[in-house]
Design a protein around this motif. Sequence first.
Motif, PDB file in Angstrom:
ATOM      1  N   LEU A 144       0.721  -1.131  -0.436  1.00 35.19           N
ATOM      2  CA  LEU A 144       0.146   0.098   0.362  1.00 35.19           C
ATOM      3  C   LEU A 144       1.324   0.849   0.003  1.00 35.19           C
ATOM      4  O   LEU A 144       0.652   1.974  -0.848  1.00 35.19           O
ATOM      5  N   LEU A 145       1.652   1.015   0.797  1.00 32.77           N
ATOM      6  CA  LEU A 145       3.109   2.114   0.284  1.00 32.77           C
ATOM      7  C   LEU A 145       3.415   1.903  -0.391  1.00 32.77           C
ATOM      8  O   LEU A 145       3.913   3.826  -0.856  1.00 32.77           O
ATOM      9  N   ALA A 146       3.836   1.625  -1.780  1.00 33.98           N
ATOM     10  CA  ALA A 146       4.164   1.655  -2.531  1.00 33.98           C
ATOM     11  C   ALA A 146       3.031   2.179  -3.750  1.00 33.98           C
ATOM     12  O   ALA A 146       3.211   3.348  -4.178  1.00 33.98           O
ATOM     13  N   GLU A 147       1.775   1.691  -3.553  1.00 34.43           N
ATOM     14  CA  GLU A 147       1.003   2.343  -4.450  1.00 34.43           C
ATOM     15  C   GLU A 147       0.603   3.647  -4.406  1.00 34.43           C
ATOM     16  O   GLU A 147       0.589   4.620  -5.087  1.00 34.43           O
ATOM     17  N   GLN A 148       1.000   4.035  -2.870  1.00 32.83           N
ATOM     18  CA  GLN A 148       0.403   5.720  -2.387  1.00 32.83           C
ATOM     19  C   GLN A 148       2.000   6.639  -2.815  1.00 32.83           C
ATOM     20  O   GLN A 148       2.124   7.201  -2.462  1.00 32.83           O
ATOM     21  N   ASP A 149       3.112   6.288  -3.279  1.00 28.72           N
ATOM     22  CA  ASP A 149       4.857   6.712  -3.759  1.00 28.72           C
ATOM     23  C   ASP A 149       4.540   7.024  -2.184  1.00 28.72           C
ATOM     24  O   ASP A 149       5.523   8.530  -1.340  1.00 28.72           O
ATOM     25  N   LEU A 150       4.646   5.561  -0.593  1.00 35.57           N
ATOM     26  CA  LEU A 150       5.132   6.848   0.731  1.00 35.57           C
ATOM     27  C   LEU A 150       6.086   5.629   0.718  1.00 35.57           C
ATOM     28  O   LEU A 150       6.640   4.823   1.335  1.00 35.57           O
ATOM     29  N   THR A 151       7.632   5.706  -0.302  1.00 33.91           N
ATOM     30  CA  THR A 151       8.377   4.749   0.082  1.00 33.91           C
ATOM     31  C   THR A 151       9.063   5.459   1.207  1.00 33.91           C
ATOM     32  O   THR A 151      10.656   4.753   1.796  1.00 33.91           O
ATOM     33  N   THR A 152       9.563   6.273   1.275  1.00 36.58           N
ATOM     34  CA  THR A 152      10.409   6.996   2.155  1.00 36.58           C
ATOM     35  C   THR A 152       9.947   6.621   4.031  1.00 36.58           C
ATOM     36  O   THR A 152      10.450   7.180   4.723  1.00 36.58           O
ATOM     37  N   LEU A 153       9.284   5.802   4.004  1.00 36.10           N
ATOM     38  CA  LEU A 153       8.914   5.005   5.266  1.00 36.10           C
ATOM     39  C   LEU A 153       9.052   3.613   5.464  1.00 36.10           C
ATOM     40  O   LEU A 153       8.935   2.660   4.604  1.00 36.10           O
TER      41      LEU A 153
END
Length: 522
Positions: A144-153
Amino acid sequence: MPVADGTSVALFPGQGTQAKGMGADLFDRFPEHTALAGEVLGYDIARLCLEDPDHRLDDTRYTQPALYVVNALSYWDRVARGEPEADVLLGHSLGEYNALLAAGAFDFETGLKIVAQRAELMAAQRGGAMLAVVGMSAERLADLLAEQDLTTLDVANRNTPTQNVLSGPAEDIDRAREALTGHGVRVAALRVSAAFHSRYMRAARDEFAAFLRGFRFGPLTRTVIANVTARPYRDGEVARTLSDQIAGSVRWSDSVRSVLRGLPGARFREIGGTGVLTRMVRQIEGAPTAPEARPRRVFTVAYAGGDENAYRALAGHTGDLEVVPLERPGRGRRVAEPLLTDVDAVVADLVDQLRGRLDEPYAVYGHSLGARLAFLVCRALRAEGLPLPRRLVVSGECGPSIPSRERDTWRLTGDAFWAHLDRLGGVPQQLRQFEDLMAHYERVLRADFTLLGRYAHREEPPLDVPITVVTGDREPFTDAEIGAWQRESTEPLARHRLPGDHFFIRGHWAELAHLIEGAPHA
């Protein structure tokens, strides 16, 4: 038949479990340690924990030392009240320092100094935040993080199969909260000022690693599971593992699963805390896992002087588990062959007997000299790429990195040799009536004790094989000598003590069979 002394596992809580009033009744019970903590920290630790007059208990710089002290006193209080010391120790983040303290890596004062420095370095980091996520697996969360472009987490804590904690820049944590809430996922912000256990703590990790170079750590007498690897700590790697933990994920779920997999029926007990770790363990226990195949046969390696009949009585208690004795030359059905006194030659011979018989799940068992040889057999099997056993069960011997207590027995002569064997309790008295048998048996014994005298331990990576060690309660082994077996396995060490001296196994075949089979114990 259940084994009475099932493995005890202690759980030490970490940051987030602090509460005003913690440690009540403990500080008065341990005045010397309380005073020492005040000298090291420069403030009244009891007043901080019980009254928190300046509202500092939630400040990382104060939280971590306070929890370390209370956890330590809580554990010692339990032991003083008659509870046994734990066999396996797990600590959640900061709690791992208490696990290492209980295992002998450092003393109370040294551990407190290290924790205080850790707290200062972690508190100095700014701009980060953490978010608890409930009801979603770590794998689905990462997708889900990858889908939301939240790979900084990063996933900082993998607490249970469906409870994880995100860590990273505060603005990205806010975005993640909105995205997860929009998917109907429960979230909760944590009261922290930095992105703990994430890539953003690497500067603190490096500073901490430099600080730890000034300390020496003692050998561990108990098994401690590391947060960052979910595997047991190894002697010589304490400093590196602790520094890695600051910027690495707390793999709590994997750590508990490691214990459950290798030590079925282990008894968990939380030290102090609010029960949060206990609840996590219950959730992990309740999650479905693939059943582990149990051994179908056990290959046995005899003790000094023993032959294929050494464990004959064991077969009467193993049910469907086939007992397959491995015979060394010069005894039993191989009596016409010359005795071997070279360790490598004996191990090669034993491995040759196993070839073609490893088509089903199996275990390996050895007592005394047989324990060391069984261990070397497992190493030799790994070197050849052959299937490894489901478990290695050893009894009556210290870890192979420690010289055997019988390493000089082969040098004894005449009556001194036989008097020593009498003290060990392994020689049938009726044998003394037959001089020819005595002469033959002495040659066999001397050859076997020569193996112990010539045994030279080689440092190699630990085996990916669970090890169960069983000792008699009247054997002279220390905790460190038994704990040395942990160095040889990537799985948590299972320890058991049964009534008796060096040959206690003769009165406990049923319990031994139970441990070899790997069934849950009481």
